[in-house]
Motif scaffolding. Structure first.
Motif, PDB file in Angstrom:
ATOM      1  N   THR A  22      -3.205  -6.376  -7.845  1.00 42.78           N
ATOM      2  CA  THR A  22      -2.327  -5.319  -7.343  1.00 42.78           C
ATOM      3  C   THR A  22      -0.942  -5.861  -7.037  1.00 42.78           C
ATOM      4  O   THR A  22      -0.803  -6.938  -6.472  1.00 42.78           O
ATOM      5  CB  THR A  22      -2.932  -4.729  -6.047  1.00 42.78           C
ATOM      6  OG1 THR A  22      -4.280  -4.339  -6.304  1.00 42.78           O
ATOM      7  CG2 THR A  22      -2.148  -3.532  -5.566  1.00 42.78           C
ATOM      8  N   SER A  24       2.566  -5.850  -4.875  1.00 46.88           N
ATOM      9  CA  SER A  24       2.774  -5.706  -3.448  1.00 46.88           C
ATOM     10  C   SER A  24       4.260  -5.590  -3.151  1.00 46.88           C
ATOM     11  O   SER A  24       5.078  -6.269  -3.763  1.00 46.88           O
ATOM     12  CB  SER A  24       2.188  -6.924  -2.727  1.00 46.88           C
ATOM     13  OG  SER A  24       2.360  -6.825  -1.334  1.00 46.88           O
ATOM     14  N   ARG A  64      -5.547   4.202  -0.290  1.00 45.97           N
ATOM     15  CA  ARG A  64      -5.686   3.121   0.688  1.00 45.97           C
ATOM     16  C   ARG A  64      -6.813   2.254   0.178  1.00 45.97           C
ATOM     17  O   ARG A  64      -7.865   2.774  -0.187  1.00 45.97           O
ATOM     18  CB  ARG A  64      -6.016   3.745   2.039  1.00 45.97           C
ATOM     19  CG  ARG A  64      -5.882   2.828   3.188  1.00 45.97           C
ATOM     20  CD  ARG A  64      -6.076   3.614   4.469  1.00 45.97           C
ATOM     21  NE  ARG A  64      -5.810   2.717   5.574  1.00 45.97           N
ATOM     22  CZ  ARG A  64      -5.518   3.111   6.774  1.00 45.97           C
ATOM     23  NH1 ARG A  64      -5.469   4.389   7.067  1.00 45.97           N
ATOM     24  NH2 ARG A  64      -5.280   2.244   7.719  1.00 45.97           N
ATOM     25  N   VAL A  67      -7.215  -5.086   0.022  1.00 44.00           N
ATOM     26  CA  VAL A  67      -6.626  -6.062  -0.887  1.00 44.00           C
ATOM     27  C   VAL A  67      -6.937  -7.438  -0.323  1.00 44.00           C
ATOM     28  O   VAL A  67      -6.687  -7.703   0.858  1.00 44.00           O
ATOM     29  CB  VAL A  67      -5.100  -5.862  -1.017  1.00 44.00           C
ATOM     30  CG1 VAL A  67      -4.475  -6.933  -1.879  1.00 44.00           C
ATOM     31  CG2 VAL A  67      -4.796  -4.476  -1.563  1.00 44.00           C
ATOM     32  N   ARG A  77      -4.701  -1.719   3.040  1.00 43.84           N
ATOM     33  CA  ARG A  77      -3.294  -1.418   2.787  1.00 43.84           C
ATOM     34  C   ARG A  77      -3.127  -0.037   2.169  1.00 43.84           C
ATOM     35  O   ARG A  77      -3.968   0.433   1.412  1.00 43.84           O
ATOM     36  CB  ARG A  77      -2.687  -2.434   1.815  1.00 43.84           C
ATOM     37  CG  ARG A  77      -2.632  -3.838   2.339  1.00 43.84           C
ATOM     38  CD  ARG A  77      -1.904  -4.716   1.361  1.00 43.84           C
ATOM     39  NE  ARG A  77      -1.977  -6.118   1.711  1.00 43.84           N
ATOM     40  CZ  ARG A  77      -1.548  -7.088   0.933  1.00 43.84           C
ATOM     41  NH1 ARG A  77      -1.021  -6.816  -0.250  1.00 43.84           N
ATOM     42  NH2 ARG A  77      -1.637  -8.344   1.319  1.00 43.84           N
ATOM     43  N   ILE A  79      -1.300   2.451  -0.471  1.00 46.68           N
ATOM     44  CA  ILE A  79      -0.849   2.310  -1.860  1.00 46.68           C
ATOM     45  C   ILE A  79       0.129   3.434  -2.178  1.00 46.68           C
ATOM     46  O   ILE A  79      -0.141   4.599  -1.863  1.00 46.68           O
ATOM     47  CB  ILE A  79      -2.038   2.383  -2.852  1.00 46.68           C
ATOM     48  CG1 ILE A  79      -3.142   1.380  -2.476  1.00 46.68           C
ATOM     49  CG2 ILE A  79      -1.564   2.188  -4.289  1.00 46.68           C
ATOM     50  CD1 ILE A  79      -2.757  -0.075  -2.546  1.00 46.68           C
ATOM     51  N   SER A  96       0.853  -2.036  -3.202  1.00 45.81           N
ATOM     52  CA  SER A  96       0.322  -2.004  -1.841  1.00 45.81           C
ATOM     53  C   SER A  96       1.494  -2.345  -0.922  1.00 45.81           C
ATOM     54  O   SER A  96       2.388  -3.110  -1.286  1.00 45.81           O
ATOM     55  CB  SER A  96      -0.815  -3.015  -1.675  1.00 45.81           C
ATOM     56  OG  SER A  96      -0.346  -4.342  -1.750  1.00 45.81           O
TER      57      SER A  96
END
Length: 139
Positions: A22, A24, A64, A67, A77, A79, A96
């Motif tokens: 993912t 960030s 959500r 992660v 976290r 998203i 995220s």
């Protein structure tokens, strides 16, 4: 250097990380709120570099999820999804939201955003940045 054209006019230093699934985004003061029956998030985006004050951003919450960070700890976290421009390629990407103030780069671009669009040369840096940016960043 990447752009998030829906959030700021500044280009932002980003780390490409094929080990991270993912992407960030550095966000602080995250607030949840409702707009037209949808879940939204308001947060401060601080791109660093002393270029500007933090930007207040408001976007729909995509989800959500947990992660797992590089230290092996799971964090819950929020998203969001926004436009990302890397070089001449622009596309929608999920991020995220996390406090990355202790990291060198305010944005981490993970493999899901890169998949099918880019090939990564781990031995090179700033290949999608213009010559002036490369010169300034590689000093």
């Amino acid at each position: 250097m990447i752009a998030l054209p829906k959030l700021t006019t500044h280009r932002i230093p980003a780390k490409i990380d094929t080990g991270a699934r993912t992407s960030s985004l550095h966000a602080t003061e995250i607030e949840r709120f409702q707009r037209d029956g949808q879940h939204w998030l308001r947060f401060l985006l601080d791109i660093g570099l002393g270029l500007s004050e933090p930007v207040v951003c408001e976007l729909p919450r995509v989800g959500r999820r947990t992660v797992v960070s590089s230290n092996g700890e799971g964090q819950d976290r929020f998203i969001i999804k926004t436009r990302l421009r890397l070089g001449k390629t622009e596309f929608a990407a999920e991020f995220s939201l996390a406090d990355r103030s202790d990291m060198k780069f305010p944005i981490l671009v993970g493999r899901t955003a890169l998949r099918g669009r880019f090939m990564v040369d781990s031995g090179r840096s700033y290949l999608q940045s213009d010559a002036a940016e490369r010169k300034r960043l590689l000093k």
